[in-house]
Scaffold this motif. Structure first.
Motif, mmCIF file in Angstrom:
data_model
loop_
_atom_site.group_PDB
_atom_site.id
_atom_site.type_symbol
_atom_site.label_atom_id
_atom_site.label_comp_id
_atom_site.label_asym_id
_atom_site.label_seq_id
_atom_site.Cartn_x
_atom_site.Cartn_y
_atom_site.Cartn_z
ATOM 1 N N VAL A 186 -10.745 -39.870 13.132
ATOM 2 C CA VAL A 186 -11.231 -38.880 12.187
ATOM 3 C C VAL A 186 -12.718 -38.633 12.413
ATOM 4 N N ALA A 187 -13.131 -37.386 12.205
ATOM 5 C CA ALA A 187 -14.555 -37.034 12.228
ATOM 6 C C ALA A 187 -15.043 -36.966 10.787
ATOM 7 N N LEU A 188 -16.155 -37.621 10.501
ATOM 8 C CA LEU A 188 -16.738 -37.620 9.159
ATOM 9 C C LEU A 188 -18.059 -36.862 9.207
ATOM 10 N N TYR A 189 -18.109 -35.746 8.487
ATOM 11 C CA TYR A 189 -19.277 -34.869 8.543
ATOM 12 C C TYR A 189 -20.226 -35.146 7.375
ATOM 13 N N LYS A 190 -21.504 -35.321 7.726
ATOM 14 C CA LYS A 190 -22.536 -35.506 6.709
ATOM 15 C C LYS A 190 -23.772 -34.703 7.089
ATOM 16 N N SER A 191 -24.524 -34.310 6.072
ATOM 17 C CA SER A 191 -25.762 -33.560 6.297
ATOM 18 C C SER A 191 -26.892 -34.540 6.594
ATOM 19 N N VAL A 192 -27.573 -34.332 7.725
ATOM 20 C CA VAL A 192 -28.661 -35.228 8.126
ATOM 21 C C VAL A 192 -29.879 -34.402 8.536
ATOM 22 N N VAL A 193 -31.027 -35.080 8.613
ATOM 23 C CA VAL A 193 -32.284 -34.429 8.994
ATOM 24 C C VAL A 193 -32.384 -34.392 10.517
ATOM 25 N N CYS A 194 -32.625 -33.185 11.064
ATOM 26 C CA CYS A 194 -32.739 -33.014 12.518
ATOM 27 C C CYS A 194 -34.035 -32.270 12.849
ATOM 28 N N ALA A 195 -34.498 -32.458 14.075
ATOM 29 C CA ALA A 195 -35.732 -31.803 14.520
ATOM 30 C C ALA A 195 -35.485 -30.309 14.713
ATOM 31 N N ALA A 255 -41.470 -27.419 8.048
ATOM 32 C CA ALA A 255 -41.168 -26.524 9.170
ATOM 33 C C ALA A 255 -40.685 -27.284 10.405
ATOM 34 N N ASP A 256 -40.943 -28.585 10.446
ATOM 35 C CA ASP A 256 -40.593 -29.375 11.633
ATOM 36 C C ASP A 256 -39.141 -29.865 11.627
ATOM 37 N N VAL A 257 -38.489 -29.829 10.470
ATOM 38 C CA VAL A 257 -37.146 -30.406 10.364
ATOM 39 C C VAL A 257 -36.200 -29.434 9.659
ATOM 40 N N ARG A 258 -34.910 -29.709 9.803
ATOM 41 C CA ARG A 258 -33.879 -28.923 9.128
ATOM 42 C C ARG A 258 -32.680 -29.829 8.851
ATOM 43 N N LEU A 263 -31.333 -40.106 8.527
ATOM 44 C CA LEU A 263 -31.934 -39.672 7.273
ATOM 45 C C LEU A 263 -31.141 -38.481 6.741
ATOM 46 N N THR A 264 -30.963 -38.429 5.427
ATOM 47 C CA THR A 264 -30.079 -37.410 4.848
ATOM 48 C C THR A 264 -30.797 -36.418 3.934
ATOM 49 N N ALA A 265 -32.093 -36.596 3.704
ATOM 50 C CA ALA A 265 -32.830 -35.681 2.828
ATOM 51 C C ALA A 265 -34.221 -35.439 3.398
ATOM 52 N N LEU A 266 -34.741 -34.227 3.184
ATOM 53 C CA LEU A 266 -36.076 -33.898 3.684
ATOM 54 C C LEU A 266 -37.138 -34.791 3.057
ATOM 55 N N SER A 267 -36.881 -35.247 1.840
ATOM 56 C CA SER A 267 -37.852 -36.125 1.176
ATOM 57 C C SER A 267 -37.989 -37.465 1.899
ATOM 58 N N ASP A 268 -36.991 -37.807 2.732
ATOM 59 C CA ASP A 268 -37.052 -39.072 3.474
ATOM 60 C C ASP A 268 -38.172 -39.090 4.515
ATOM 61 N N VAL A 269 -38.641 -37.896 4.940
ATOM 62 C CA VAL A 269 -39.682 -37.841 5.971
ATOM 63 C C VAL A 269 -41.035 -37.424 5.387
ATOM 64 N N ASP A 270 -41.119 -37.371 4.067
ATOM 65 C CA ASP A 270 -42.389 -37.011 3.429
ATOM 66 C C ASP A 270 -43.441 -38.071 3.731
ATOM 67 N N ARG A 271 -44.630 -37.620 4.177
ATOM 68 C CA ARG A 271 -45.749 -38.502 4.516
ATOM 69 C C ARG A 271 -45.394 -39.471 5.646
ATOM 70 N N MET A 272 -44.520 -39.035 6.530
ATOM 71 C CA MET A 272 -44.128 -39.868 7.658
ATOM 72 C C MET A 272 -44.583 -39.221 8.960
ATOM 73 N N LEU A 319 -32.582 -37.404 13.242
ATOM 74 C CA LEU A 319 -33.665 -38.362 13.056
ATOM 75 C C LEU A 319 -33.211 -39.580 12.262
ATOM 76 N N GLU A 320 -33.651 -40.756 12.744
ATOM 77 C CA GLU A 320 -33.331 -42.023 12.097
ATOM 78 C C GLU A 320 -34.593 -42.647 11.519
ATOM 79 N N LYS A 321 -34.396 -43.653 10.692
ATOM 80 C CA LYS A 321 -35.538 -44.321 10.060
ATOM 81 C C LYS A 321 -36.479 -44.916 11.099
ATOM 82 N N ASP A 322 -35.914 -45.444 12.176
ATOM 83 C CA ASP A 322 -36.739 -46.091 13.195
ATOM 84 C C ASP A 322 -37.603 -45.106 13.980
ATOM 85 N N ASP A 323 -37.347 -43.792 13.819
ATOM 86 C CA ASP A 323 -38.147 -42.789 14.527
ATOM 87 C C ASP A 323 -39.494 -42.544 13.845
#
Length: 328
Positions: A207-216, A229-232, A246-255, A267-271
């Motif tokens: 099965v494929a499991l679809y989730k919304s994630v943060v991408c460049a 503007a850098d992510v979507r 990461l699943t929300a734009l707020s996850d990359v705030d001040r990062m 994008l992952e947390k380790d990035d």
């Protein structure tokens, strides 16, 4: 299943014997109309050249047209002639053998008109399990694990599938397997017909499991302080990609990125690492406060500073180095 079949056979024998006994002792005088005595010559049994049967045994009533009064016809129809073919299969039975089997029963005498063709083709009624029903069971199983998450069955296979007797068909969960981190699943179903177990099926799939994630949203360099503007946000199959995304734009705030990434990279947390609020060489306010009294002056950061972390600052007025906490 064997026990149920034996019970059915015994009930049929009792039914036939009851009719025979009633006729023999004069307790029942069958007739075409009430009060008339039936003659054996009035009874007609005409076996068809082709017939479809439902149960484990060939019943005379399933392969012949019977003309007889009242429940004598029911008794003759219930006569068992031979084992039925397997579900979906067809047997050819010699007409003479069928005639001998019919004439050998207590309810049939030589004066009855019995017509049998030279050959009789008997097919066992059957049913098959549809792909739609199996997919429905798989959906029920996966929904119990994934809840309301969006998924899609990519691979699906069934082992043990067969043709089953006619009747009320249902599927019962026999063993629940596990869904692994690659999206592979398995479980077992029992096939029931009229509440009697016929088979056990092994179901496997992916099965494929679809989730919304943060991408460049573009090519980004190491050290970039991320802005909207850098992510979507986009949907991916997390079983195929893997990773702690990461699943929300707020996850990359001040990062800030600690690696180079290309367009479309999820994008992952380790990035990331926390982005400095103040940078080395930047002029900032120095605030010294005690009770309700505060003194404000300017200073130069001697290193990058992060929220709620200590930083070394040179006081521009006194030239002294002081250490303070970075506040937003």
């Amino acid at each position: 299943m064997i026990r149920n079949t034996c019970i059915k056979k015994n009930l049929k024998r009792l039914y036939i014997l009851a009719i025979a006994a009633a006729i023999a002792f004069g307790l029942y005088t069958p007739g075409w109309t009430a009060g008339d005595t039936v003659k054996s010559s009035d009874v007609s049994i005409q076996v068809r050249a082709t017939a479809v049967v439902k149960g484990d045994d060939i019943l005379l009533g399933e392969i012949a047209d019977i003309q007889a009064p009242d429940f004598l016809a029911d008794g003759i129809a219930a006569l068992e002639l031979a084992p039925a073919p397997k579900p979906g299969k067809m047997n050819q039975v010699d007409g003479k053998r069928i005639r001998d089997l019919i004439m050998g029963h207590d309810l049939v005498d030589p004066e009855m008109r019995v017509t049998v063709p030279k050959r009789v083709f008997v097919k066992r009624d059957s049913q098959e399990i549809t792909d739609a029903l199996l997919k429905q069971e798989a959906d029920h199983y996966l929904t119990g694990i994934l809840g309301t998450d969006t998924y899609e069955i990519k691979q699906f296979s069934v082992r043990g599938l067969s043709v089953y007797p006619a009747g009320s068909l249902s599927l019962a969960m026999a063993r629940k397997g596990e869904l692994d981190n690659k999206g592979r699943f398995s479980f077992q179903l029992d096939v029931m017909v009229d509440d009697v177990k016929q088979d056990r099926l092994n179901i496997k799939g992916k099965v494929a499991l679809y989730k919304s994630v943060v991408c460049a949203a573009g090519d980004l360099k190491r050290g970039t302080l991320i802005t909207d503007a850098d992510v979507r946000i986009q949907q991916i199959d997390i079983f195929r990609k893997g990773g702690d995304y990461l699943t929300a734009l707020s996850d990359v705030d001040r990062m800030a990125l600690n690696t180079n990434v290309s367009l479309g990279t999820c994008l992952e947390k380790d990035d990331f690492k926390p982005a400095p609020v103040v940078k080395r060489g930047e002029v900032i306010k120095l605030v010294a406060a005690k009770n309700r009294l505060s003194i404000v002056t300017l200073g130069v950061c001697k290193e990058d500073g992060y929220v709620d972390q200590p930083v070394m600052v040179e006081n521009l007025q006194s030239g002294k180095l002081v250490r303070g906490l970075v506040r937003n």
